[in-house]
Design a protein around this motif. Structure first.
Motif, mmCIF file in Angstrom:
data_model
loop_
_atom_site.group_PDB
_atom_site.id
_atom_site.type_symbol
_atom_site.label_atom_id
_atom_site.label_comp_id
_atom_site.label_asym_id
_atom_site.label_seq_id
_atom_site.Cartn_x
_atom_site.Cartn_y
_atom_site.Cartn_z
ATOM 1 N N TYR A 20 15.760 5.588 30.114
ATOM 2 C CA TYR A 20 16.201 4.188 30.124
ATOM 3 C C TYR A 20 17.607 4.077 29.546
ATOM 4 N N HIS A 21 17.813 4.633 28.370
ATOM 5 C CA HIS A 21 19.126 4.512 27.739
ATOM 6 C C HIS A 21 20.189 5.309 28.488
ATOM 7 N N ALA A 22 19.823 6.458 29.027
ATOM 8 C CA ALA A 22 20.799 7.254 29.780
ATOM 9 C C ALA A 22 21.245 6.544 31.050
ATOM 10 N N GLY A 23 20.377 5.704 31.614
ATOM 11 C CA GLY A 23 20.693 5.054 32.885
ATOM 12 C C GLY A 23 21.142 3.618 32.778
ATOM 13 N N LEU A 24 21.381 3.129 31.564
ATOM 14 C CA LEU A 24 21.698 1.712 31.405
ATOM 15 C C LEU A 24 22.983 1.307 32.113
ATOM 16 N N ARG A 25 23.986 2.167 32.137
ATOM 17 C CA ARG A 25 25.245 1.790 32.788
ATOM 18 C C ARG A 25 25.077 1.584 34.287
ATOM 19 N N ASP A 26 23.992 2.094 34.844
ATOM 20 C CA ASP A 26 23.743 1.918 36.278
ATOM 21 C C ASP A 26 22.977 0.636 36.578
ATOM 22 N N ARG A 27 22.567 -0.085 35.558
ATOM 23 C CA ARG A 27 21.805 -1.318 35.737
ATOM 24 C C ARG A 27 22.716 -2.532 35.541
ATOM 25 N N PRO A 28 22.430 -3.655 36.215
ATOM 26 C CA PRO A 28 23.130 -4.891 35.867
ATOM 27 C C PRO A 28 22.732 -5.308 34.456
ATOM 28 N N VAL A 29 23.696 -5.823 33.693
ATOM 29 C CA VAL A 29 23.392 -6.151 32.298
ATOM 30 C C VAL A 29 22.388 -7.296 32.215
ATOM 31 N N ARG A 30 22.617 -8.340 32.992
ATOM 32 C CA ARG A 30 21.772 -9.526 32.906
ATOM 33 C C ARG A 30 20.740 -9.524 34.023
ATOM 34 N N ALA A 31 19.526 -10.007 33.707
ATOM 35 C CA ALA A 31 18.471 -10.087 34.726
ATOM 36 C C ALA A 31 18.924 -10.955 35.893
ATOM 37 N N ARG A 32 18.483 -10.574 37.096
ATOM 38 C CA ARG A 32 18.883 -11.307 38.298
ATOM 39 C C ARG A 32 17.731 -12.090 38.923
ATOM 40 N N THR A 33 16.637 -12.193 38.210
ATOM 41 C CA THR A 33 15.491 -12.927 38.762
ATOM 42 C C THR A 33 15.711 -14.429 38.648
ATOM 43 N N LYS A 34 14.975 -15.168 39.472
ATOM 44 C CA LYS A 34 15.026 -16.629 39.444
ATOM 45 C C LYS A 34 13.878 -17.160 38.580
ATOM 46 N N PRO A 35 14.017 -18.371 38.032
ATOM 47 C CA PRO A 35 12.947 -18.937 37.211
ATOM 48 C C PRO A 35 11.601 -18.934 37.941
ATOM 49 N N GLY A 36 10.573 -18.437 37.267
ATOM 50 C CA GLY A 36 9.227 -18.404 37.828
ATOM 51 C C GLY A 36 8.896 -17.171 38.634
ATOM 52 N N GLU A 37 9.900 -16.346 38.904
ATOM 53 C CA GLU A 37 9.686 -15.182 39.771
ATOM 54 C C GLU A 37 8.763 -14.154 39.126
ATOM 55 N N ILE A 38 8.898 -13.940 37.818
ATOM 56 C CA ILE A 38 8.032 -12.979 37.124
ATOM 57 C C ILE A 38 6.623 -13.532 37.008
ATOM 58 N N ALA A 39 6.507 -14.787 36.583
ATOM 59 C CA ALA A 39 5.179 -15.395 36.409
ATOM 60 C C ALA A 39 4.378 -15.393 37.703
ATOM 61 N N ALA A 40 5.072 -15.536 38.819
ATOM 62 C CA ALA A 40 4.380 -15.573 40.108
ATOM 63 C C ALA A 40 3.706 -14.246 40.441
#
Length: 471
Positions: A20-40
């Motif tokens: 996880y830490h080794a690959g962080l630079r390859d991830r977008p810093v901020r989440a890109r989900t929309k409100p309610g997307e995880i709960a759904a």
């Protein structure tokens, strides 16, 4: 899952954490989900039967991870990062396995005695005098609330807890608008009330409280029949890094017999570096000081260091001792549950012990010095770039800027669009604030593993995206 299964999954966790830490630079810093997307994606009801942990972990990767903003990302330049140095994480995993409740000395003597010693280590590292004693709180908000309750009790002759606030003199507390909103919340929770938080104007490049205006406000309140109770000063305010003149503030406090609390939640960690201590000169005269090792020093959330000159005042305000919480046959021990609002306490001191030993003060100072130098260099690069202006100069590793190219009709709207576009891009993460009513963009460097190249990337992203914005 049984403890006999734990070695398998503990190994998985160690491998996952490193990846996880080794690959962080390859991830977008901020989440890109929309409100309610995880709960759904989460079932409406809990399962009746146990489910294989392989399935739980697969769902964690599929559902949870896309919805996480990565606070440990080396290009997290928003807010102040809640760091997680691996040595501190390891200590916290050990504590999680033991799961002690360290409210009293007798419920875990090692936790209490290590907390005492770690607060002594930290006090020495930031050069506070021996008159201060420390306690670990969960957050600066809790430390500030404890200070607010203490100054309330002291101003009321220790009658607030006993008699309540009805019929008591109306208390007044003083702070600038640069202090953190946790001060407002502490005013609410303590019962003093928002109307009695008196805002003092600021002055100078560090946006410090105007101490002449502070003295005048106190004298006016005394004449009006109010009872001034305390002053909340800041070193490294969240918005722009504002720093009050602590010595001058304490002059006023001592003149009127007021309690002084210094909120140095972010910037206090930098006081392990001797050349930065001028920012809080006079702090030794304060009654209460808070800083968060879980920000710039590297221990993960939550660990806030609260130093007080009079522990007796703090415990007189907060201690309660039913028979079942008394420690018999061990005179002179400290029960830190009497120093904080919560009764329950985690073994937080262990991760501070691991951190300081694993990196040493020299290693921690080097990180902070680097962050400050890299941030100052970025500010100069932006200053030299047409269309950009530095609005507030760097205070340690924090500064604010805005983009105002020729012909811009609505600078606030333009900069809000810029910061949103930057964060949607994903390579870095910034936040906005307001300075004298104008919307500006805020930058700070402080993530534990950030490099000079990461800060240089911020310049590239900011200027690249600014060039694409249309009015």
């Amino acid at each position: 899952m049984r403890w006999s299964d734990f070695p398998k999954w503990g190994t998985w966790l160690g491998d996952w954490a490193a990846r996880y830490h080794a690959g962080l630079r390859d991830r977008p810093v901020r989440a890109r989900t929309k409100p309610g997307e995880i709960a759904a994606q989460l079932p409406q009801s809990p399962p009746e039967e146990p489910q294989p942990l392989d399935d739980v972990i697969a769902d964690f990767e599929r559902i949870v991870m896309p919805g996480m903003t990565h606070w440990q990302h080396p290009r997290f330049f928003a807010y102040f990062p809640s760091n997680a140095a691996p040595a501190a994480v390891l200590a916290d995993q050990i504590v999680t396995v033991m799961a002690p409740q360290c409210m009293l000395w007798q419920t875990s003597p090692a936790a209490t005695e290590m907390e005492t010693r770690m607060m002594e280590w930290l006090r020495q590292a930031i050069a506070l005098p021996e008159a201060f004693q420390g306690v670990i709180q969960d957050s600066a908000s809790s430390a500030t609330l404890a200070a607010m309750l203490t100054l309330r009790e002291r101003a009321l002759g220790w009658q607030g807890n006993e008699a309540g606030l009805s019929g008591q003199p109306r208390l007044r507390v003083y702070a600038s608008a640069e202090v953190h909103t946790s001060i407002d919340r502490a005013i609410w929770v303590s019962g003093i009330g928002q109307e009695n938080l008196v805002r003092i104007p600021t002055t100078g490049p560090l946006r410090a409280m105007d101490t002449e205006a502070l003295d005048a406000a106190i004298r006016a309140d005394l004449a009006a029949g109010y009872r001034p109770a305390g002053i909340i000063a800041c070193t490294g305010g969240t918005g722009t890094g504002a720093c009050d003149d602590i010595a001058a503030t304490c002059d006023v406090a001592e003149k009127h017999g007021l309690f002084t609390h210094v909120d140095a939640a972010w910037a206090g960690a930098a006081m392990i570096v001797p050349e930065f201590r001028s920012l809080w000169a006079g702090v030794e005269r304060a009654d209460s000081v808070v800083l968060n090792p879980h920000k710039w020093l590297g221990t993960q959330f939550d660990l806030s260091a609260h130093f007080v000159k009079s522990p007796e005042d703090l415990t007189r305000t907060l201690a309660i001792q039913p028979e079942y919480l008394k420690t018999h046959g061990a005179d002179g021990v400290i029960n830190y549950s009497e120093w904080s609002v919560p009764l329950g306490r985690r073994f937080r001191a262990l991760k501070l012990w691991f951190l300081i030993r694993a990196y040493g003060l020299t290693g921690l100072r080097t990180r902070i010095r680097n962050h400050v130098a890299w941030s100052e260099a970025l500010a100069e690069r932006l200053r030299a770039t047409p269309g950009f202006e530095i609005v507030t100069e760097p205070v340690l590793s924090l500064f604010t800027f805005r983009h105002a190219p020729e012909g811009t009709r609505d600078t606030d709207a333009h900069n809000l669009a810029l910061v949103n576009a930057i964060n949607d891009d994903g390579r870095i993460y910034l936040t906005q604030t307001r300075v004298n009513g104008a919307l500006v963009i805020r930058f700070q460097a402080g993530q534990f593993d950030a490099t000079e190249a990461d800060v240089a990337t911020a310049f590239d992203v900011i200027t690249e995206i600014a060039a694409t914005l249309k009015e």
